[in-house]
Enzyme design. Sequence first.
Site, PDB file in Angstrom:
ATOM      1  N   ASP A  11      15.358  46.568  77.715  1.00 47.32           N
ATOM      2  CA  ASP A  11      16.393  47.137  78.587  1.00 47.32           C
ATOM      3  C   ASP A  11      16.913  48.479  78.055  1.00 47.32           C
ATOM      4  O   ASP A  11      16.914  48.710  76.847  1.00 47.32           O
ATOM      5  CB  ASP A  11      17.553  46.127  78.697  1.00 47.32           C
ATOM      6  CG  ASP A  11      18.436  46.407  79.909  1.00 47.32           C
ATOM      7  OD1 ASP A  11      18.028  47.202  80.783  1.00 47.32           O
ATOM      8  OD2 ASP A  11      19.530  45.828  79.978  1.00 47.32           O
ATOM      9  N   ASN A  59      14.655  43.145  90.273  1.00 50.40           N
ATOM     10  CA  ASN A  59      14.476  44.608  90.196  1.00 50.40           C
ATOM     11  C   ASN A  59      13.940  45.213  91.503  1.00 50.40           C
ATOM     12  O   ASN A  59      13.990  46.425  91.688  1.00 50.40           O
ATOM     13  CB  ASN A  59      13.564  44.987  89.025  1.00 50.40           C
ATOM     14  CG  ASN A  59      14.179  44.788  87.653  1.00 50.40           C
ATOM     15  OD1 ASN A  59      13.498  44.476  86.690  1.00 50.40           O
ATOM     16  ND2 ASN A  59      15.485  44.967  87.538  1.00 50.40           N
TER      17      ASN A  59
HETATM   18  C1  IPE Z   1      16.345  42.829  82.765  1.00 52.99           C
HETATM   19  O1  IPE Z   1      16.965  44.072  82.812  1.00 52.99           O
HETATM   20  C2  IPE Z   1      14.970  42.900  83.341  1.00 52.99           C
HETATM   21  C3  IPE Z   1      13.995  43.685  82.585  1.00 52.99           C
HETATM   22  C4  IPE Z   1      14.191  44.213  81.412  1.00 52.99           C
HETATM   23  C5  IPE Z   1      12.728  43.850  83.238  1.00 52.99           C
HETATM   24  P1  IPE Z   1      17.952  44.480  84.004  1.00 52.99           P
HETATM   25  O2  IPE Z   1      18.417  45.840  83.691  1.00 52.99           O
HETATM   26  O3  IPE Z   1      17.276  44.270  85.307  1.00 52.99           O
HETATM   27  O4  IPE Z   1      19.108  43.384  83.851  1.00 52.99           O
HETATM   28  P2  IPE Z   1      20.612  43.427  84.331  1.00 52.99           P
HETATM   29  O5  IPE Z   1      20.605  43.791  85.780  1.00 52.99           O
HETATM   30  O6  IPE Z   1      21.332  44.453  83.523  1.00 52.99           O
HETATM   31  O7  IPE Z   1      21.132  42.047  84.073  1.00 52.99           O
HETATM   32  C1  IPE Z   2      14.757  48.192  81.869  1.00 48.41           C
HETATM   33  O1  IPE Z   2      15.501  49.361  81.848  1.00 48.41           O
HETATM   34  C2  IPE Z   2      13.539  48.298  82.768  1.00 48.41           C
HETATM   35  C3  IPE Z   2      13.649  47.541  84.034  1.00 48.41           C
HETATM   36  C4  IPE Z   2      14.584  46.698  84.311  1.00 48.41           C
HETATM   37  C5  IPE Z   2      12.609  47.765  85.022  1.00 48.41           C
HETATM   38  P1  IPE Z   2      16.585  49.681  82.955  1.00 48.41           P
HETATM   39  O2  IPE Z   2      15.958  50.478  84.048  1.00 48.41           O
HETATM   40  O3  IPE Z   2      17.266  48.428  83.386  1.00 48.41           O
HETATM   41  O4  IPE Z   2      17.590  50.584  82.145  1.00 48.41           O
HETATM   42  P2  IPE Z   2      19.169  50.630  82.318  1.00 48.41           P
HETATM   43  O5  IPE Z   2      19.679  49.236  82.104  1.00 48.41           O
HETATM   44  O6  IPE Z   2      19.445  51.125  83.713  1.00 48.41           O
HETATM   45  O7  IPE Z   2      19.623  51.589  81.274  1.00 48.41           O
HETATM   46 MG    MG Z   3      18.895  47.464  82.689  1.00 50.43          MG
END
Ligand code: IPE
Ligand code: IPE
Ligand code: MG
Length: 232
Positions: A11, A59
């Site tokens: 993340d 997502n």
């Molecule tokens: C969790 O991250 C999913 C992945 C890393 C693929 P998110 O960014 O989607 O999670 P939330 O929304 O902060 O809980």
């Molecule tokens: C994790 O990084 C990747 C996916 C969930 C696809 P994020 O895209 O959630 O990154 P933040 O949480 O917005 O920084």
């Molecule tokens: Mg995230």
Amino acid sequence: MSLQHIAFIMDGNGRWAKKHGKPRFLGHEAGMNKIEEVCNWCKEYNIKYGSFFAFSKENWNRPKNEVDFIFSLIERYYQDQINKLMSNKIRFIHIGDKSTLPTKTNHILNELENITKENDTFNLLFFFNYSSREEINNAAIYFAQELSKKNIKDEDGNLTFSSFLLTANFPDPDLLIRTSGEMRISNFLLYQIAYTELYFEPQLWPEYTKSHFVKAIESFYKRDRRFGKIKE
Ligand code: IPE
Ligand code: IPE
Ligand code: MG
């Protein structure tokens, strides 16, 4: 105490991009590149399984151009990845809902699995289009179907619920690492992490380094995993 499987919630790609004044998609590109590095660190530490959460079913609720870009990364890296996985003897396994993925993406993920299936130094479990609750719901349905087919109540214990999960062939994670400082599980491996050690790393995934990784491993080895028993 053995450490054979680490799960990563990768993340912080978006925040990393923002911090560096870049568009979010470049964060995803940097994040995808990081997986290869982390696999090499795992191999160095004799860890056999790495689970990487790359795209959750939730997502899909992001803007279409961001989702499209993440899918395009899979296509873009495909050829390069096959060569690297083969030279590093890494087996690739896709875990997630294949039924709602575009045909092209499924084809690539299947190819990666087929070509690397004999590799045995490290298992890269790539969670893409994955929802743990959905996995558990489906497992409950398959389990019930099997039980009714056999007309048994599983009294002999031959059928276990976990054998219907997508991760049936793999051990549960010993350690789960989530980057970016968020302290939640976000629908990842809810059943499998019953006794997993949790580690929350403030660093954003694209800037995760080997020293952060080593710190997590050191923390793991200092912990006392009791599994409900009393310390000897
Ligand atoms: C969790 O991250 C999913 C992945 C890393 C693929 P998110 O960014 O989607 O999670 P939330 O929304 O902060 O809980
Ligand atoms: C994790 O990084 C990747 C996916 C969930 C696809 P994020 O895209 O959630 O990154 P933040 O949480 O917005 O920084
Ligand atoms: Mg995230």
